[in-house]
Design a protein around this motif. Sequence first.
Motif, mmCIF file in Angstrom:
data_model
loop_
_atom_site.group_PDB
_atom_site.id
_atom_site.type_symbol
_atom_site.label_atom_id
_atom_site.label_comp_id
_atom_site.label_asym_id
_atom_site.label_seq_id
_atom_site.Cartn_x
_atom_site.Cartn_y
_atom_site.Cartn_z
ATOM 1 N N THR A 163 0.809 -1.121 -0.105
ATOM 2 C CA THR A 163 -0.036 0.159 0.115
ATOM 3 C C THR A 163 0.799 1.031 -0.020
ATOM 4 O O THR A 163 2.031 1.150 -0.298
ATOM 5 N N VAL A 179 -7.585 0.020 -4.478
ATOM 6 C CA VAL A 179 -8.147 -0.638 -5.688
ATOM 7 C C VAL A 179 -9.420 -0.184 -6.197
ATOM 8 O O VAL A 179 -9.783 -0.666 -7.411
ATOM 9 N N ARG A 201 -4.732 2.771 -7.776
ATOM 10 C CA ARG A 201 -3.986 2.084 -9.218
ATOM 11 C C ARG A 201 -4.744 2.304 -10.328
ATOM 12 O O ARG A 201 -4.009 2.681 -11.233
ATOM 13 N N ARG A 239 -1.211 -3.530 -4.018
ATOM 14 C CA ARG A 239 -2.063 -4.442 -3.786
ATOM 15 C C ARG A 239 -2.627 -4.580 -2.322
ATOM 16 O O ARG A 239 -1.802 -4.367 -1.248
#
Length: 451
Positions: free
Chosen positions: A66, A125, A140, A151
């Motif tokens: 992160t 995300v 992202r 992720r």
Amino acid sequence: MPPTFTPLAPGTPVLAAVSPGPDLAAAGFAEREYAVAGTALRYEPAAGGASGAGAAVPTDPAPYRTRVVVRAPVDPAHFSGVAVLEWLNVSSGADAAPDYTYLGEEVVRRGHAWVGVSAQLVGVVGGPPSIGGDPSVGLRGTDPGRYGDLRHPGDGYAYDIFSQVGAALSAPGGPLADRRVDRRIAVGESQSAFALTTYLNEVAPTAGVFDAYLVHSRGRFALGLGRAGGPVDLQTVRFGEAVPIRDDLAVPVIVVETETDVLSPRFRYVDARQADGPLLRTWEVAGTAHADRWQIGDLEDLLGCPDPVNRGQQAYVLRAALRWLETWSGEGAPPRAPVLATSAEGAFELDEVGNVLGGVRTPCVEVPAQALSGLPSPDAPILCSLFGTTHDLPGKVLRERYASVEAYLKEYAAATDAAIAAGFLLVEDRAAVLAEARPDLVAAALDRPLE
């Protein structure tokens, strides 16, 4: 293993904000952004399964990558030793730092470090905003070149990610490795405050990372322990049981609530009210809303709200709370405050001009020129329901209250000094608070020119 921090290329971090905050370069601060990677644990309820009954059980390790944003003095000698870690808010579908908006001036003038942590899945995300609207694309999707390799294993891991970042700030390779961090203060507003409530009840007893907490606008509920692979289910959270903060705290906690948080159907903190304790203070601030003009600034007109949004003074109360959490010790505890006055029917009790009684009193409600509310108009859309209202008092009311502009300003200054003496405002903010007086409204009511 502690997480690893990798500096991202120089650039402007993706972080939703209307107000730019203090001029960091002029203050000798720098802003840096990092990717932080490690292996986090997900938490499950302790034996018996009762949330809030004890420390949750860590399980099911998963990798994560992160980001964090760090704003700190360039010169380590100018660092106070205090790190303020904000659990970034994702209610809009994107990472936002509402508490830095309020607290930035205090962070900079005290020489603290501020660390914004992308703790939750939606910020990284993307996903559906909790305040309505189309799904977001997260970091992202907003800038794949910068954030494409991030992720997140799901909100069940957010608590351990937050712990790991806090613990590793000054470790070798950490963003503050060249300085000593003496005090870590966790802060979060709205959904992030729901998360901190769960963190305090379930994670803090065994994690032992943070030295104090500022829980801002938490509502009646906690975020819950979350799940793997997805965001927390806020609808389930919102209609669950009222959740108090555990009463065996090991470190200081200040909860700051607005009128919106206390009584609006969306939050109903009134159902989770609890008595202050040796290490707990709750400050319900009169004349304030969950979001306000301070946050939205000149974009107020774009909201399309039927009324002017709230112009209360919670920013200054929050700064005082942060100062108390910096210095709180056994011999120097912050003041206790009365709750906002509510009737048996579940409504606020109001004074003669329409401002709520009780709570922390700032000058704009003690010496009013406006009626300030955290509750929306009945026809306000969902976003506007968070911003409350502000209405100028009728000229007749102002004429009856104030014999002159000078009399109004004298009363307002006295109320400011009383709030400072009580510990709910800081003397450093006195000039800014005085500048928010509204002698123009009083002058217009008295039909006299404002000198």
